[in-house]
Write an enzyme that holds these catalytic residues in place. Sequence first.
Site, short mmCIF file in Angstrom:
data_model
loop_
_atom_site.label_atom_id
_atom_site.label_comp_id
_atom_site.label_asym_id
_atom_site.label_seq_id
_atom_site.Cartn_x
_atom_site.Cartn_y
_atom_site.Cartn_z
N GLY A 32 -11.60 4.23 3.07
CA GLY A 32 -12.96 3.71 3.20
C GLY A 32 -13.58 3.91 4.58
N ASP A 41 0.85 -1.18 0.00
CA ASP A 41 0.00 0.00 0.00
C ASP A 41 0.90 1.25 0.00
OD1 ASP A 41 -2.35 1.49 0.20
OD2 ASP A 41 -2.30 1.48 2.41
N GLY A 60 -8.12 7.88 7.24
CA GLY A 60 -8.50 8.12 8.63
C GLY A 60 -9.99 8.39 8.68
N GLU A 117 -2.00 6.13 -8.38
CA GLU A 117 -2.96 7.11 -7.86
C GLU A 117 -2.84 8.41 -8.63
OE1 GLU A 117 -3.50 7.46 -3.52
OE2 GLU A 117 -3.21 9.63 -3.75
#
Length: 291
Positions: free
Chosen positions: A217, A81, A187, A133
């Site tokens: 999420g 990640d 967060g 991203e």
Amino acid sequence: MLVSLQEMLQEAEKKNFAIASINTPNQISLRAVIQAAEDTNMPVTINHAQTEEDVVPIEIAVPLMLEYARKSTAPISVHVDHGYDFDHCMKAVRLGCTSIMHDNSRFSLRENIERTRRFVDIVHPLGIGVEAELGAMPNNMPSEVHGQETSDLSDLSVYFTNPNEAEIFCRESGCDVLTVSFGTVHGMYAGEPNLDIELVKKIRAKAGNVALGMHGGSGTPFNQIQAAIDAGIRKINYFTAIDTAPAPYLAKTISEATNPVNFCHLANQAMEIIYEKTVEILTVFKNEKKF
Ligand code: 13P
């Protein structure tokens, strides 16, 4: 079983669900998440984040994650990640990770594409899936760790992904998943979450074969998560809500104990809570029952 991210994405697209992408920085969360994946019959990517190096170094985490993934009856990808540094991502390749997020979102569009393309060209021949991203994920975490600094959350739209840039990125970078920004935060949320689902639809229409990812999420109302899935989100990162769930229960156990408390018993209690939280979110991501 260890399964490629690309294979999981095909399944998610066919059945209109989202793959859960969950950090497992210790054996307790690893066991709980794998068990939840098996019991809900859902694929999961288990993640080691570069920002978790101070919690557990990747050299220690990934071999254990691979072992659990291989033995599991659920489809599992061992994933990095937010791999910010090329060298870190290459270390993950050597350790056997099956999918890697190489996050170059802090660079210009052109540089993000070039850095992602270079990485894709190296790892695709090895069967490794690549997530990238575009736009930015704001953080609401009290942290000074690089990549986790608290962001200005007054107007989340400044972080949003531009659909025209997404089109160019998807065409040129070769990535398998493009994580996009449309109102989520890492967060918990400072205010009421309000995802821009229309933006997801616009990006989906321009992304070609590239799957779309959502980060941050935790704290998103389940109906908004499912609206994002219906708009084309196929991978969702979810961690804070799971990782913070055990603390209040453990605090209660400790405060009510009349004898010294065994850590192994606390760990097992935490595992049970993480398992339940993970089952809950996997059921939402499965997108069969509507919330
Ligand atoms: P949350 O902790 O907000 O669920 O986000 C997780 C995430 O996006 C990790 O990359």
